[in-house]
Every structure is written in C-alpha cells, then in structure tokens.
Design a protein around this motif. Structure first.
Motif, mmCIF file in Angstrom:
data_model
loop_
_atom_site.group_PDB
_atom_site.id
_atom_site.type_symbol
_atom_site.label_atom_id
_atom_site.label_comp_id
_atom_site.label_asym_id
_atom_site.label_seq_id
_atom_site.Cartn_x
_atom_site.Cartn_y
_atom_site.Cartn_z
ATOM 1 N N THR A 1 80.259 46.355 50.255
ATOM 2 C CA THR A 1 81.370 46.635 49.343
ATOM 3 C C THR A 1 81.149 46.164 47.910
ATOM 4 O O THR A 1 81.850 46.622 47.021
ATOM 5 N N GLY A 2 80.259 45.238 47.651
ATOM 6 C CA GLY A 2 80.140 44.698 46.280
ATOM 7 C C GLY A 2 78.692 44.461 45.905
ATOM 8 O O GLY A 2 77.888 45.395 45.913
ATOM 9 N N PHE A 3 78.364 43.194 45.610
ATOM 10 C CA PHE A 3 76.968 42.864 45.294
ATOM 11 C C PHE A 3 76.071 43.221 46.482
ATOM 12 O O PHE A 3 76.438 42.972 47.648
ATOM 13 N N VAL A 4 74.931 43.804 46.202
ATOM 14 C CA VAL A 4 73.925 44.075 47.240
ATOM 15 C C VAL A 4 72.571 43.647 46.690
ATOM 16 O O VAL A 4 72.375 43.633 45.468
ATOM 17 N N PHE A 5 71.671 43.263 47.573
ATOM 18 C CA PHE A 5 70.365 42.796 47.079
ATOM 19 C C PHE A 5 69.292 42.999 48.136
ATOM 20 O O PHE A 5 69.580 43.104 49.332
ATOM 21 N N VAL B 1 69.057 49.441 43.666
ATOM 22 C CA VAL B 1 69.325 49.036 45.056
ATOM 23 C C VAL B 1 70.790 49.336 45.364
ATOM 24 O O VAL B 1 71.676 48.823 44.692
ATOM 25 N N VAL B 2 71.054 50.209 46.344
ATOM 26 C CA VAL B 2 72.467 50.400 46.720
ATOM 27 C C VAL B 2 72.708 50.128 48.207
ATOM 28 O O VAL B 2 73.825 49.991 48.641
ATOM 29 N N ARG B 3 71.619 50.033 48.991
ATOM 30 C CA ARG B 3 71.660 49.707 50.421
ATOM 31 C C ARG B 3 72.228 50.841 51.275
ATOM 32 O O ARG B 3 73.301 51.361 51.018
ATOM 33 N N ARG C 1 65.986 41.751 44.079
ATOM 34 C CA ARG C 1 66.580 42.764 43.207
ATOM 35 C C ARG C 1 68.084 42.777 43.474
ATOM 36 O O ARG C 1 68.517 43.045 44.591
ATOM 37 N N LEU C 2 68.856 42.485 42.422
ATOM 38 C CA LEU C 2 70.310 42.357 42.585
ATOM 39 C C LEU C 2 71.017 43.568 41.996
ATOM 40 O O LEU C 2 70.743 43.978 40.864
ATOM 41 N N SER C 3 71.934 44.117 42.779
ATOM 42 C CA SER C 3 72.703 45.272 42.331
ATOM 43 C C SER C 3 74.155 45.115 42.791
ATOM 44 O O SER C 3 74.524 44.059 43.330
ATOM 45 N N ASP C 4 74.947 46.142 42.590
ATOM 46 C CA ASP C 4 76.376 45.956 42.823
ATOM 47 C C ASP C 4 77.049 47.315 43.039
ATOM 48 O O ASP C 4 77.107 48.131 42.121
ATOM 49 N N ARG C 5 77.541 47.532 44.239
ATOM 50 C CA ARG C 5 78.205 48.816 44.513
ATOM 51 C C ARG C 5 79.517 48.940 43.744
ATOM 52 O O ARG C 5 79.881 50.016 43.276
ATOM 53 N N ASP C 6 80.240 47.804 43.554
ATOM 54 C CA ASP C 6 81.492 47.844 42.771
ATOM 55 C C ASP C 6 81.200 48.278 41.342
ATOM 56 O O ASP C 6 81.880 49.140 40.787
ATOM 57 N N LEU C 7 80.168 47.657 40.762
ATOM 58 C CA LEU C 7 79.820 47.979 39.379
ATOM 59 C C LEU C 7 79.510 49.477 39.253
ATOM 60 O O LEU C 7 79.963 50.143 38.324
#
Ligand code: HAM
Length: 441
Positions: A281-285, A273-275, A161-167
């Motif tokens: 800082t950016g992409f998280v998975f 997913v934000v971890r 599951r791919l997510s992104d804190r920057d986004l």
C-alpha cells in the motif's frame, strides 16, 4: 547415476551446503534479535484460499496446491506474509505494540528453476505491525541492510531501491489519471525495466493511447534517483501542498532516519520498483547486488490492509523477506562466505581393550563438558589413527596406549605446535580446560 534424483528446483543439502545455509540463518537470527524482533513460525500447509487474490496473480499461478484427503483445497506456503497476518490478527488485542516479529522458513513456488530461483527456497521474514508512521520503515529497512551487511557485505556490494506506491498514485492523480488508469500505469512501470516501451501496451489496450505528456511525466519520474531530485521534480510540478507534499515529508523522515543510522549509502530512491504482490500500500523496496548480475536479494514494503482483509483488526504493517538463494550466491561471489570447516576440538587415539575402554570414558566426559570429540569407531593400527587425527583438523590429540596406561598417564599432543606431554589419567578434563582457555580452541 542414482535411480532417484531430487525434483527440479528442490535442493539436497550435503553437510557443507547445510553449513553455509546455517551461517545465513545464524547471521539473520542474531541481527533480528539485536533489533528486538521475536521469532515465530507457522504451518507449511495452509488453506488455498489464504493466497487466492491476496498474494497476487503471479504467486497464484505458482502455487503447489492440491486437495487433501479430507477434501480441503490446500497449498504449500509460497510466502509468509498472509500467515503472519493471520497469527498477529488472532492475538492483536493482547500483543504489545509495535509487534516486531521474524521467522526463517522454507517456501515453495512452482517457478522455472534458474540462477537465483528455485522451487523450494528459504526466506528470512521480518515485519512490524501496529505502527503506521515512517518510523517503522526506518527500523525495517535498517534491519534489512544489517541482515546483508552482517555478512561483511558493504554499500559497494548491495543497495536497497526505495519506492512508494502512494507517491505514485498521488503523482498520477496530479496528472489527471483515474484510479484504473493509475493501476495499469503502475503495472507498466513494473514491466518497464524488462520490456521498455512495450510495457505500455496493456495500458493502451485498456484505456486508449497514452498521451505523450503523461508518458513523458512517467518516464521523468522513473529517472529520479535522489531525494533532492524528487523534491525538485515535485516543486516544478507545483506540488507544494496536499497529498504529494505530505508524502514528501514522509520520504524526508525515512531517508533522514536511515542517514542518521549511517545507512544513507545503502539506500537509493528508485521509483521503478512497484512490487508485483497485490497487498502493498505505501513504501516498497527491493535489495539488489550493485553489479546487477543477480535477481532480487530481498523485497518488501508496507501492507496496511492485509490483516483486516484476512479477518483481523485494522492493523498497519510493514516488512520484507530476504531469500537464501541469491544471498548465498552473492556471498560466494564477494568472497565473504567463511570456510566452514567442521573440525573436532579433540581426536582420541587408543589401543584395543583396556586403553580403549579408558579412552571411551574420557570421550564421553569431554563431550558432556561441551567439547567436540571424535575417535575412530573401530581402532585401526596407531599409524592410521594418527593420520586420521591430523586429517580431522583437530587441535589436540589424546593418546591412550597400553604403555601410557601402565604408567597411569595419557599423552596430550598439540597437533598444531607438534608438542607433546603426559598428563595423569583422570586429569584429562582439567588439562583440556586449561589448554582451550589459554587460547587453544
Ligand atoms: P518476494 O519479493 O516474493 O516477497 O520474495 C522475497 C525474496 O525471496 C526475493 O527477493 C528472493 O530473494 C526470494 N525468492 C522469492 N521467490 C524465490 C524463488 N522461487 N527462489 C529463490 N528465491 C526466491 C515476498 O515473499 C513478501 N512476502 C515479502 C514480505 C514480507 N513483504 C512483507 N513482508
């Protein structure tokens, strides 16, 4: 019952358990090397300070920490990331970039032991330092997928599951959120899967009621499950340029690269997913089993500030860790944990006295030549030795009896084909080689 038992959350590894663990390590190591990663390790015990504030509140409460005899505040490592940042930071000037490193090590967290969670566990960590662009994400996520697919698991068994804190931050900013509001909203998103609407309570306490339009926008963002849906959602909100558009271009690159590697089916857009760890800082998975029975198999993401925060240079980084506990359970569930039988190649049967001495000479010569050779430490009657030979699972038995010795031969018995022949004494190593080279092993 034994007087002493292992502590809760700490595991004993009997030989069959260790064989399974070694299988995991072997597949991880082999794939990390195939991707050009180099292996490293660090100390099990680190200064407590290394984890304070850097790893995040949750890990901090789970530390096995104490004061050592020299009065130092220390902790058993709960994760590898701060250690590897220290190592890389110290030599950053002389390391060829991108720095691609991996390790397999034991970690300790004082968690409530439950299915998939222990207080001592192993992780395979892989990290890339010195590449700020999404090319590093492609490489690291491809390695994560391969480190699970390498066991024979498919896209029907697990996914990333791919997510992104920057986004998320850019999106919340576009909704008019302040930085503080965005942070509490992201903690709410982290809890949303488990708590539903209650997750937003913390936000309400800190910032007042969450405006319905803002909440609806957050929930709509959480619904996005594909790049096309993300593209459409951002276009609808008028994010044709600026930070959000630039970020979308990074997403296109990451998912495009993974698709080009044939790994598209393993990766899903999932902004839920934000971890929990503080440094991303950016992409998280995170990787999960498809059935959703198990806790996370792996987790990771980008952490561009941590090397610097720990006293090193400004060095972008991205990485992940896979745990041995959930991975082991999944392999068993899907029937891809191989039967790891530790059978010898050869079992040696002998009479007492001179036959035994001759046999021991050959046992050692064969072992030194790399064969797995076993024999009964005390030679019982021949019948028992033959039974032990067949129970051992060995392919071959060598028989040293006094009759054979008198004839200057050894009996060479193929235990699978149940055939037997005699070979001259002194010719054992040669016969062995011919046998196993011809496919006997
Ligand atoms: P993490 O999400 O805390 O990330 O852990 C990664 C994986 O380790 C989890 O998905 C899980 O499989 C396993 N794990 C964690 N805690 C336990 C436990 N108590 N018992 C069994 N397995 C556990 C990290 O540790 C980050 N340092 C990963 C990383 C590396 N980020 C960048 N580079």
């Amino acid at each position: 019952m034994a007087t002493f038992q292992s502590l809760p959350g700490f595991r004993d590894f009997y030989p069959e358990d260790l064989a399974r663990r070694s299988h995991l390590f072997r597949v991880w190591r082999q794939n990390a090397r195939a991707f050009g990663f180099e292996e490293y390790d660090g100390p099990v015990l680190e200064p407590l300070e290394l984890y304070k504030t850097k790893s995040g509140d949750e890990i901090e409460t789970q530390l096995f920490s104490f004061t050592d005899k020299g009065g130092r505040e220390v902790a058993l490592r709960p994760e590898m990331t701060p250690t590897v940042c220290r190592l890389v930071g110290e030599r950053a000037g002389s390391l060829k970039r991108p720095i691609k490193w991996f390790s397999i090590a034991e970690f300790y967290r004082y968690e409530r032991a439950q299915k998939g969670r222990q207080r001592s566990f192993y992780q395979f960590n892989a990290d890339i330092f010195g590449e700020a662009g999404p090319e590093a994400e492609i490489e690291i996520i491809a390695l994560l997928v391969q480190c699970l697919a390498g066991f024979g698991l498919t896209a029907q068994d697990f996914y990333v599951r791919l997510s992104d804190r920057d986004l998320w931050f850019f999106y919340l900013e576009s909704l008019g959120c302040t930085d503080a509001e965005s942070r509490s909203l992201l903690s709410a998103v982290d809890r949303f899967e488990k708590m539903g609407d209650d997750a937003f309570k913390g936000y309400a306490e800190a910032h007042g009621e969450l405006a319905p339009a803002r909440k609806a926008a957050v929930l709509a963002f959480l619904e996005i499950k594909s790049l096309a849906a993300l593209r459409a959602h951002l276009a609808e909100g008028g994010a044709g340029s600026g930070k959000l558009a630039a970020r979308l271009a990074d997403w296109e690159k990451v998912l495009g690269g993974l698709a080009a590697m044939g790994l598209g089916d393993f990766v899903q857009v999932d902004l839920g997913v934000v971890r929990g760890l503080a440094y991303y800082t950016g992409f998280v998975f995170e990787a999960f089993d498809r059935k959703g029975d198990l806790r996370a198999l792996a987790g990771g993401g980008r952490y561009n500030d941590l090397v610097k925060k720990l006293g090193g240079p400004d060095l972008p980084a991205v990485g992940f860790a896979i745990g041995d506990v959930t991975t082991g359970i999944l392999l068993e569930q899907r029937g891809v944990m191989p039967a790891l039988i530790s059978a010898p190649d050869v079992y040696v049967v002998s009479g007492e006295g001179e036959p035994r001495r001759t046999a021991l000479g050959d046992v050692h010569r064969l072992r030194a030549a790399g064969y797995r050779v076993d024999y009964p430490l005390r030679a019982p009657a021949f019948g028992k030795q033959f039974k032990a030979a067949s129970d051992s699972g060995a392919r071959l038995a060598l028989i040293y009896g006094s009759d054979e010795l008198a004839k200057g031969v050894v009996k060479f018995r193929d235990l699978c084909e149940r055939s037997e022949r005699e070979i001259p004494l002194g010719g054992v190593a040669e016969a062995e080689k011919d046998f196993f080279c011809a496919g006997g092993r």
